[in-house]
Design a protein around this motif. Structure first.
Motif, PDB file in Angstrom:
ATOM      1  N   PHE A 111       1.252  -1.228  -0.024  1.00  0.00           N
ATOM      2  CA  PHE A 111       0.194   0.817  -0.443  1.00  0.00           C
ATOM      3  C   PHE A 111       0.845   1.486   0.123  1.00  0.00           C
ATOM      4  N   CYS A 112       0.668   2.413  -0.658  1.00  0.00           N
ATOM      5  CA  CYS A 112       1.477   4.084  -0.787  1.00  0.00           C
ATOM      6  C   CYS A 112       1.264   4.501   0.552  1.00  0.00           C
ATOM      7  N   CYS A 113       0.386   3.881   1.341  1.00  0.00           N
ATOM      8  CA  CYS A 113      -0.324   5.026   2.717  1.00  0.00           C
ATOM      9  C   CYS A 113      -0.817   4.443   3.585  1.00  0.00           C
ATOM     10  N   LEU A 114      -0.596   4.716   4.934  1.00  0.00           N
ATOM     11  CA  LEU A 114      -1.599   4.101   5.841  1.00  0.00           C
ATOM     12  C   LEU A 114      -2.337   3.595   5.755  1.00  0.00           C
ATOM     13  N   LYS A 115      -3.961   5.018   5.147  1.00  0.00           N
ATOM     14  CA  LYS A 115      -5.066   5.476   4.887  1.00  0.00           C
ATOM     15  C   LYS A 115      -5.396   4.343   4.025  1.00  0.00           C
ATOM     16  N   CYS A 116      -4.201   4.048   3.005  1.00  0.00           N
ATOM     17  CA  CYS A 116      -4.797   2.238   2.084  1.00  0.00           C
ATOM     18  C   CYS A 116      -4.794   1.786   2.945  1.00  0.00           C
ATOM     19  N   ASN A 117      -3.762   1.284   4.028  1.00  0.00           N
ATOM     20  CA  ASN A 117      -3.538   0.529   4.377  1.00  0.00           C
ATOM     21  C   ASN A 117      -4.816  -0.765   5.266  1.00  0.00           C
ATOM     22  N   ARG A 118      -5.219   0.932   6.035  1.00  0.00           N
ATOM     23  CA  ARG A 118      -5.950   0.514   6.927  1.00  0.00           C
ATOM     24  C   ARG A 118      -7.646   0.213   6.528  1.00  0.00           C
ATOM     25  N   ARG A 119      -7.632   1.031   5.544  1.00  0.00           N
ATOM     26  CA  ARG A 119      -8.643   0.623   4.643  1.00  0.00           C
ATOM     27  C   ARG A 119      -9.150  -0.249   4.181  1.00  0.00           C
ATOM     28  N   ASN A 120      -8.291  -1.363   3.644  1.00  0.00           N
ATOM     29  CA  ASN A 120      -8.094  -2.784   2.792  1.00  0.00           C
ATOM     30  C   ASN A 120      -7.932  -3.460   4.137  1.00  0.00           C
ATOM     31  N   TYR A 121      -7.692  -2.957   5.172  1.00  0.00           N
ATOM     32  CA  TYR A 121      -7.623  -3.662   6.725  1.00  0.00           C
ATOM     33  C   TYR A 121      -9.430  -4.300   7.134  1.00  0.00           C
ATOM     34  N   LYS A 122     -10.013  -2.557   6.803  1.00  0.00           N
ATOM     35  CA  LYS A 122     -11.250  -2.898   7.378  1.00  0.00           C
ATOM     36  C   LYS A 122     -12.437  -3.498   6.238  1.00  0.00           C
ATOM     37  N   LYS A 123     -11.908  -3.223   5.272  1.00  0.00           N
ATOM     38  CA  LYS A 123     -12.348  -4.235   3.904  1.00  0.00           C
ATOM     39  C   LYS A 123     -12.408  -5.801   3.724  1.00  0.00           C
ATOM     40  N   ARG A 124     -11.332  -6.209   4.520  1.00  0.00           N
ATOM     41  CA  ARG A 124     -11.153  -7.357   4.502  1.00  0.00           C
ATOM     42  C   ARG A 124     -11.754  -8.452   6.185  1.00  0.00           C
ATOM     43  N   VAL A 125     -11.703  -7.721   6.958  1.00  0.00           N
ATOM     44  CA  VAL A 125     -12.827  -8.026   8.546  1.00  0.00           C
ATOM     45  C   VAL A 125     -13.972  -7.688   7.856  1.00  0.00           C
ATOM     46  N   ARG A 126     -14.439  -6.794   7.192  1.00  0.00           N
ATOM     47  CA  ARG A 126     -15.636  -6.721   6.591  1.00  0.00           C
ATOM     48  C   ARG A 126     -16.473  -7.864   6.118  1.00  0.00           C
ATOM     49  N   GLN A 127     -15.897  -8.589   4.992  1.00  0.00           N
ATOM     50  CA  GLN A 127     -15.855  -9.066   3.870  1.00  0.00           C
ATOM     51  C   GLN A 127     -16.036 -10.865   4.810  1.00  0.00           C
ATOM     52  N   GLY A 128     -14.741 -10.291   5.848  1.00  0.00           N
ATOM     53  CA  GLY A 128     -14.640 -12.239   6.786  1.00  0.00           C
ATOM     54  C   GLY A 128     -16.140 -11.790   7.445  1.00  0.00           C
ATOM     55  N   LYS A 129     -16.631 -10.775   7.795  1.00  0.00           N
ATOM     56  CA  LYS A 129     -17.937 -11.212   8.998  1.00  0.00           C
ATOM     57  C   LYS A 129     -19.116 -11.886   7.923  1.00  0.00           C
ATOM     58  N   VAL A 130     -18.719 -11.149   6.451  1.00  0.00           N
ATOM     59  CA  VAL A 130     -20.381 -11.341   5.777  1.00  0.00           C
ATOM     60  C   VAL A 130     -20.239 -12.716   5.178  1.00  0.00           C
ATOM     61  N   GLU A 131     -18.965 -13.472   5.217  1.00  0.00           N
ATOM     62  CA  GLU A 131     -18.731 -14.503   5.258  1.00  0.00           C
ATOM     63  C   GLU A 131     -19.263 -15.560   6.297  1.00  0.00           C
ATOM     64  N   GLN A 132     -18.962 -15.383   7.261  1.00  0.00           N
ATOM     65  CA  GLN A 132     -19.297 -16.142   8.532  1.00  0.00           C
ATOM     66  C   GLN A 132     -20.740 -15.670   8.612  1.00  0.00           C
ATOM     67  N   SER A 133     -21.342 -14.803   8.228  1.00  0.00           N
ATOM     68  CA  SER A 133     -23.196 -14.573   8.180  1.00  0.00           C
ATOM     69  C   SER A 133     -23.329 -15.200   7.456  1.00  0.00           C
ATOM     70  N   GLU A 134     -23.105 -15.575   5.858  1.00  0.00           N
ATOM     71  CA  GLU A 134     -23.949 -16.016   5.318  1.00  0.00           C
ATOM     72  C   GLU A 134     -23.638 -17.869   5.496  1.00  0.00           C
ATOM     73  N   LYS A 135     -22.244 -17.651   6.176  1.00  0.00           N
ATOM     74  CA  LYS A 135     -22.295 -20.039   6.470  1.00  0.00           C
ATOM     75  C   LYS A 135     -23.050 -19.759   7.425  1.00  0.00           C
ATOM     76  N   GLU A 136     -23.652 -19.045   8.536  1.00  0.00           N
ATOM     77  CA  GLU A 136     -24.787 -19.219   9.598  1.00  0.00           C
ATOM     78  C   GLU A 136     -26.045 -19.468   9.319  1.00  0.00           C
ATOM     79  N   THR A 137     -25.796 -18.927   8.006  1.00  0.00           N
ATOM     80  CA  THR A 137     -27.908 -18.907   7.909  1.00  0.00           C
ATOM     81  C   THR A 137     -27.696 -20.186   6.858  1.00  0.00           C
ATOM     82  N   ILE A 138     -26.779 -20.361   6.175  1.00  0.00           N
ATOM     83  CA  ILE A 138     -26.732 -21.756   5.112  1.00  0.00           C
ATOM     84  C   ILE A 138     -26.968 -22.595   6.091  1.00  0.00           C
ATOM     85  N   GLU A 139     -26.467 -22.761   7.130  1.00  0.00           N
ATOM     86  CA  GLU A 139     -26.309 -24.054   7.873  1.00  0.00           C
ATOM     87  C   GLU A 139     -27.523 -23.413   8.533  1.00  0.00           C
ATOM     88  N   LYS A 140     -28.768 -22.939   9.429  1.00  0.00           N
ATOM     89  CA  LYS A 140     -29.980 -22.995   9.777  1.00  0.00           C
ATOM     90  C   LYS A 140     -30.791 -23.476   8.212  1.00  0.00           C
TER      91      LYS A 140
END
Length: 116
Positions: free
Chosen positions: A27-56
């Protein structure tokens, strides 16, 4: 040990060109690094939620298929039809139902006979 390597890289977040001091820089700067981290965390939460929904959903379907008597909601989910369609089938006497107090109960054998 410090490195004097300078390579021109493209930021994975904003796609700007920048001079990296190490070969690991993404990444070019700390700001881009933080944005990418937040995207990865958000995507992980969405995938976890979808997984739980399928199991239910799978648990609910397995519970319904084991019952010998079904409610209107269970019958709709088992047959994957709307409530209106189920009521139409009951009205046409293609599916037999019994009223127990305020509840309508459908026998599993009645639904199985529908497909014979």
């Amino acid at each position: 040990m410090t490195s004097t390597i300078e390579t021109v890289r493209i930021c994975q977040e904003c796609s700007k060109r920048f001079t990296a001091r190490t070969t690991q820089t993404r990444f070019c700067c700390l700001k881009c690094n933080r944005r990418n981290y937040k995207k990865r965390v958000r995507q992980g939460k969405v995938e976890q939620s979808e997984k739980e929904t399928i199991e239910k959903r799978q648990i609910a379907k397995s519970d319904v298929s084991a019952k010998s008597y079904l409610s209107i909601r269970d019958a709709c989910s088992l047959l994957t039809i709307s409530r209106t369609t189920l009521w139409r089938l009951i009205g046409d006497r293609k599916i037999k139902s019994v009223k127990l107090g305020r509840r309508i109960v459908i026998s599993r054998s009645s639904i199985d006979k529908l497909f014979i």
